[in-house]
Design an enzyme around this catalytic site. Structure first.
Site, mmCIF file in Angstrom:
data_model
loop_
_atom_site.group_PDB
_atom_site.id
_atom_site.type_symbol
_atom_site.label_atom_id
_atom_site.label_comp_id
_atom_site.label_asym_id
_atom_site.label_seq_id
_atom_site.Cartn_x
_atom_site.Cartn_y
_atom_site.Cartn_z
ATOM 1 N N GLU A 1 0.797 -1.252 -0.032
ATOM 2 C CA GLU A 1 -0.051 0.048 -0.038
ATOM 3 C C GLU A 1 0.791 1.447 -0.050
ATOM 4 O O GLU A 1 0.463 2.181 0.891
ATOM 5 C CB GLU A 1 -0.852 -0.099 1.053
ATOM 6 C CG GLU A 1 -2.017 -1.334 1.125
ATOM 7 C CD GLU A 1 -2.844 -1.584 2.375
ATOM 8 O OE1 GLU A 1 -2.802 -0.818 3.169
ATOM 9 O OE2 GLU A 1 -3.461 -2.586 2.652
ATOM 10 N N GLU B 1 -5.832 -10.991 -1.000
ATOM 11 C CA GLU B 1 -6.655 -10.794 -0.093
ATOM 12 C C GLU B 1 -7.989 -10.801 -0.278
ATOM 13 O O GLU B 1 -8.912 -10.050 0.324
ATOM 14 C CB GLU B 1 -6.063 -9.446 0.828
ATOM 15 C CG GLU B 1 -4.567 -9.354 1.087
ATOM 16 C CD GLU B 1 -4.156 -8.145 1.704
ATOM 17 O OE1 GLU B 1 -5.116 -7.521 2.253
ATOM 18 O OE2 GLU B 1 -3.166 -8.042 2.056
HETATM 19 O O1 G3I Z 1 -3.316 -7.606 18.888
HETATM 20 C C1 G3I Z 1 -4.372 -6.889 19.355
HETATM 21 C C2 G3I Z 1 -4.810 -7.664 20.824
HETATM 22 O O2 G3I Z 1 -3.375 -7.433 21.826
HETATM 23 C C3 G3I Z 1 -5.776 -6.668 21.378
HETATM 24 O O3 G3I Z 1 -6.226 -7.114 22.614
HETATM 25 C C4 G3I Z 1 -6.673 -6.594 20.281
HETATM 26 C C5 G3I Z 1 -8.147 -5.776 20.654
HETATM 27 O O4 G3I Z 1 -7.835 -4.497 20.751
HETATM 28 O O5 G3I Z 1 -6.362 -5.818 19.093
HETATM 29 C C6 G3I Z 1 -5.268 -6.745 18.522
HETATM 30 O O6 G3I Z 1 -4.794 -5.928 17.453
HETATM 31 C C7 G3I Z 1 -5.601 -6.121 16.225
HETATM 32 C C8 G3I Z 1 -4.936 -6.822 15.038
HETATM 33 O O7 G3I Z 1 -5.817 -6.871 13.819
HETATM 34 C C9 G3I Z 1 -4.432 -8.275 15.383
HETATM 35 O O8 G3I Z 1 -5.631 -8.985 15.653
HETATM 36 C C10 G3I Z 1 -6.237 -4.882 15.757
HETATM 37 O O9 G3I Z 1 -6.813 -4.323 16.703
HETATM 38 C C11 G3I Z 1 -6.725 -4.960 14.489
HETATM 39 O O10 G3I Z 1 -7.077 -3.662 14.121
HETATM 40 C C12 G3I Z 1 -5.936 -5.755 13.499
HETATM 41 O O11 G3I Z 1 -6.802 -5.692 12.436
HETATM 42 C C13 G3I Z 1 -5.928 -6.180 11.071
HETATM 43 C C14 G3I Z 1 -5.883 -5.147 10.239
HETATM 44 O O12 G3I Z 1 -5.365 -5.484 9.101
HETATM 45 C C15 G3I Z 1 -5.384 -3.814 10.789
HETATM 46 O O13 G3I Z 1 -4.529 -3.142 9.904
HETATM 47 C C16 G3I Z 1 -6.833 -7.309 10.419
HETATM 48 O O14 G3I Z 1 -7.005 -8.467 11.280
HETATM 49 C C17 G3I Z 1 -6.141 -7.797 9.383
HETATM 50 O O15 G3I Z 1 -6.976 -8.876 8.608
HETATM 51 C C18 G3I Z 1 -5.945 -6.713 8.291
HETATM 52 O O16 G3I Z 1 -5.555 -7.139 7.332
HETATM 53 C C19 G3I Z 1 -4.918 -6.059 6.262
HETATM 54 C C20 G3I Z 1 -3.710 -6.579 5.658
HETATM 55 O O17 G3I Z 1 -2.782 -6.965 6.399
HETATM 56 C C21 G3I Z 1 -2.993 -5.429 4.557
HETATM 57 N N1 G3I Z 1 -4.283 -5.363 3.460
HETATM 58 C C22 G3I Z 1 -5.379 -4.876 4.344
HETATM 59 C C23 G3I Z 1 -5.982 -5.872 5.322
HETATM 60 C C24 G3I Z 1 -7.274 -5.383 5.773
HETATM 61 O O18 G3I Z 1 -7.375 -4.048 6.612
#
Ligand code: G3I
Length: 362
Positions: free
Chosen positions: A148, A253
């Site tokens: 990105e 994805e």
């Molecule tokens: O690890 C923390 C945990 O400690 C905490 O308790 C929990 C609740 O707040 O959050 C956890 O972190 C989360 C993380 O995923 C790991 O599970 C974040 O809040 C959450 O925002 C994060 O979301 C991920 C997202 O990327 C963030 O940018 C999604 O799971 C993931 O599917 C998504 O994937 C991205 C690709 O990497 C890149 N392309 C876009 C795609 C969708 O955003």
């Protein structure tokens, strides 16, 4: 109920799956959560191993997970993910080395909290990439090196990587990744890759990288698609344009955004966030038949396109296995019930999976 589902899935474990029907065309992948690689749930493992021959870590190999503090690497979850793939004979993909999100702020600050110098940030990028890619050398087929880097209008995203290092951060990342594992494939990955302005920017970048002798094996079209976007014409034009660069095209994805959103937008800008309302969560008790039909038609449109371009597409990865795990249940509105993937909340294949398999068996 679960016992029945488990028996059904395990007894079907030798049954044909997506990877059997589509596997001669391209790798069939899924993004896995940390929990899914523990093996704790036989139903989950049976579903994954029956249908997929390729995996990518949804979160546990991102900079915030692997190096939360400078010099303190956390390998347990990533090691387990790679081992899961190897134990099940799957191709393992690395996601992601350089990205503006899920990257700790320490990367961009010096010891007294000022903005890091070019030299310091370059050294930190090199250390991160060499340490991570080097650890899994020979075990990971390819890496999303930069994710990105552009806005949908084709301009460079003003990430901290860009603001401190300029656009040169991109070639640095590919150089470091190739140094660390010369045999690994290297990918550029982004969303909204069917938008003409972004398509042109990515093509320009990849041509520049190749002219400098850098390795770029594939272009990853994330494909966080919707019922009405991208248009099949734009989607196909992008596949053709990226393939014309001499790169593999990867659908990296894939999922489908079928819920209403407060404003019209496409893509996967992770920073987007809006308040919850019942109006924005219309299918929390299930999908109406007509909506499910439209979704199924859209899935067939996508996979028919992938089939027709299978000479250019080397991988199709779903961004998750079950609807229950999808990031779309919480993006861009937290707490909704989304239906973005091919397996339901009980890890059962939706009826359209059979239709997709039949499409490739013709
Ligand atoms: O690890 C923390 C945990 O400690 C905490 O308790 C929990 C609740 O707040 O959050 C956890 O972190 C989360 C993380 O995923 C790991 O599970 C974040 O809040 C959450 O925002 C994060 O979301 C991920 C997202 O990327 C963030 O940018 C999604 O799971 C993931 O599917 C998504 O994937 C991205 C690709 O990497 C890149 N392309 C876009 C795609 C969708 O955003």
């Amino acid at each position: 109920m679960i016992a029945v589902l488990l028996w059904l899935s395990v007894s079907n474990a030798s049954a044909q799956g997506l990877k059997d029907a589509l596997g001669e065309s391209f790798l069939v992948g899924a993004a896995l959560s940390v929990e899914q690689t523990t093996g704790h749930d036989s139903l989950v493992t049976a579903t994954i191993t029956q249908h997929f021959n390729c995996i990518v870590a949804e979160n546990c190999m991102k900079p915030e997970a692997l190096q939360p503090q400078e010099g303190q690497f956390k390998w347990r979850k990533a090691d387990r993910f790679v081992k899961f793939g190897e134990e099940h004979g799957m191709t393992v993909i690395g996601h992601v080395l350089v990205w503006h999100a899920q990257t700790p702020d320490w990367f961009f600050k010096d010891s007294v909290g000022n903005t890091a110098s070019k030299e310091l940030l370059t050294q930190r990028m090199r250390t991160h990439i060499h340490t991570v890619v080097g650890r899994y050398k020979g075990r990971i087929k390819g890496w999303d090196v930069v994710n990105e880097a552009f806005e949908d209008d084709g301009s460079y995203r003003q990430s901290q990587w860009y603001q401190i290092l300029g656009p040169e951060y991109i070639e640095l990342a590919y150089r470091f990744a190739h140094e660390a594992d010369p045999a690994a494939e290297l990918y550029y990955n982004d969303f909204s890759m069917s938008v003409p302005a972004k398509r042109e920017a990515v093509c320009r970048l990849v041509r520049q990288l190749k002219e400098k002798g850098l390795r770029v094996d594939a272009i990853g079209m994330q494909s966080h698609n919707g019922l009405t976007w991208p248009s099949n014409e734009d989607y196909e034009a992008s596949i053709e344009a990226y393939a014309a660069l001499g790169c593999q095209v990867m659908i990296t994805e894939l999922d489908m955004n079928v819920l209403p959103n407060p404003e019209s937008f496409s893509g996967a800008e992770v920073s987007l966030s809006f308040d919850y309302s019942e109006k924005m969560d219309p299918y929390k008790n299930g999908l109406p038949a007509d909506v499910e039909q439209r979704i199924n038609e859209r899935w067939i449109e996508f996979f028919d396109l992938y089939k027709r371009h299978s000479h250019q597409i080397s991988r199709v990865t779903l961004w998750g296995v079950s609807d229950a795990q999808s990031w779309m249940n919480d993006w861009p509105i937290t707490g909704r019930t989304a239906y973005p993937l091919l397996f339901d909340r009980h890890y059962q294949p939706k009826p359209v999976v059979d239709d997709i398999m039949k499409l490739f068996k013709k």
